[in-house]
Design an enzyme around this catalytic site. Structure first.
Site, mmCIF file in Angstrom:
data_model
loop_
_atom_site.group_PDB
_atom_site.id
_atom_site.type_symbol
_atom_site.label_atom_id
_atom_site.label_comp_id
_atom_site.label_asym_id
_atom_site.label_seq_id
_atom_site.Cartn_x
_atom_site.Cartn_y
_atom_site.Cartn_z
ATOM 1 N N SER A 40 0.779 -1.235 0.000
ATOM 2 C CA SER A 40 0.000 0.000 0.000
ATOM 3 C C SER A 40 0.811 1.286 0.000
ATOM 4 O O SER A 40 0.392 2.282 -0.607
ATOM 5 C CB SER A 40 -0.963 0.009 1.189
ATOM 6 O OG SER A 40 -0.285 -0.216 2.407
ATOM 7 N N ASP A 238 -3.696 7.180 10.115
ATOM 8 C CA ASP A 238 -3.968 5.807 10.533
ATOM 9 C C ASP A 238 -2.776 5.145 11.221
ATOM 10 O O ASP A 238 -2.878 4.006 11.685
ATOM 11 C CB ASP A 238 -4.413 4.957 9.349
ATOM 12 C CG ASP A 238 -3.357 4.836 8.253
ATOM 13 O OD1 ASP A 238 -2.252 5.393 8.404
ATOM 14 O OD2 ASP A 238 -3.643 4.179 7.237
ATOM 15 N N HIS A 241 0.248 4.263 7.188
ATOM 16 C CA HIS A 241 0.622 4.716 5.852
ATOM 17 C C HIS A 241 1.285 6.085 5.891
ATOM 18 O O HIS A 241 0.939 6.931 6.717
ATOM 19 C CB HIS A 241 -0.621 4.759 4.959
ATOM 20 C CG HIS A 241 -1.237 3.421 4.763
ATOM 21 N ND1 HIS A 241 -2.442 3.058 5.328
ATOM 22 C CD2 HIS A 241 -0.791 2.337 4.081
ATOM 23 C CE1 HIS A 241 -2.720 1.814 4.994
ATOM 24 N NE2 HIS A 241 -1.739 1.356 4.237
#
Length: 263
Positions: A40, A238, A241
């Site tokens: 990601s 979060d 990330h």
């Protein structure tokens, strides 16, 4: 997410690819192609809030007619963020390192011509899911083959992955061997044994074994594999990330590192 979703998307056709050395700086060879792979933080989560991208494009990630993106239909188009929007499509994508990398490369005047970015990253994937013969591996090879149609040179693989492997002690212990094999297999199947690889050492993790993974990443002993360290980069809301700022910084560091292969 499981990589099995890609099974219906992939073909098993034989890959035939140029063996032109990736350090050849002759712009007449066509596009300079960079494969963006991993999970990601390579796909890009910068600027995500409540599962949606805020739409902010920093100056370092602006589009340019000299920077193209291979879309999910294997067609070239002008690159605009989010680069992985139709590749890592089951998750919201935002700013990643790819455009900051490409714009930084252009500013360096390396005489490598037009830049072609090939997004291949899928969020939540472990290194074992990128093994030779698996769906993600086949997807990467298939897109690399498509990118070369019409001419071009694969200049490097840009790799940012490992957060998912921090959850398990066993996965952390096996990570270095698995990553080494992945790099070796990809180079072999691309018929580019000296293909540069620029990878990123983790800034964040999903589990407690981050230092084991970072040690493995920083300790890869293969020719033409260099590692940039994301430790200390700004993390998003979060806690996992990279923020937009962090993604831009990592992209610029990868560009600085790739330039070492050209100079």
């Amino acid at each position: 997410m499981s990589s099995l979703i890609w099974l219906v998307l992939l073909s098993c056709s034989t890959l035939v690819i140029s063996t032109k050395n990736s350090s050849d700086s002759n712009a007449s060879q066509g596009k300079s192609i960079f494969i963006l792979a991993g999970q990601s933080n390579m796909a890009g989560r910068g600027g995500l809030k409540s599962g949606m991208w805020d739409g902010y494009v920093p100056p370092e990630c602006q589009s340019s007619p000299k920077i193209l993106r291979l879309n999910a239909e294997n067609k070239w188009e002008e690159a605009r963020p989010p680069l992985h929007r139709d590749i890592d499509y089951l998750k919201a994508c935002g700013i990643g390192p790819g455009l900051a990398f490409a714009n930084s490369i252009l500013k360096k005047n390396l005489s490598i011509g037009e830049i072609g970015l090939v997004p291949c990253a899928i969020g939540g994937t472990q290194i074992s899911e990128w093994r030779r013969g698996g769906p993600l591996y086949k997807q990467l090879l298939s897109r690399a083959h498509a990118a070369l149609q019409g001419g071009g040179i694969i200049r490097a693989i840009l790799w940012y992955q490992g957060e998912s492997d921090t959850r398990s002690e066993e996965d952390a212990k096996l990570y270095k061997a698995r990553l080494t094999k992945f790099f070796t297999d990809i180079r072999s199947d691309l018929k580019l044994p000296e293909l540069p690889v620029v990878q990123v050492a983790l800034a964040s993790a999903e589990g407690p074994y981050i230092e084991d993974i970072r040690k493995a990443q920083l300790g890869i002993d293969l020719p033409n594999v260099k590692c940039v360290d994301a430790k200390g980069m700004k993390i998003g809301y979060d806690g996992l990330h990279l923020s937009t700022e962090g993604e831009v910084h990592v992209g610029q560091m990868m560009a600085d590192t790739f330039a070492q292969f050209i100079s």
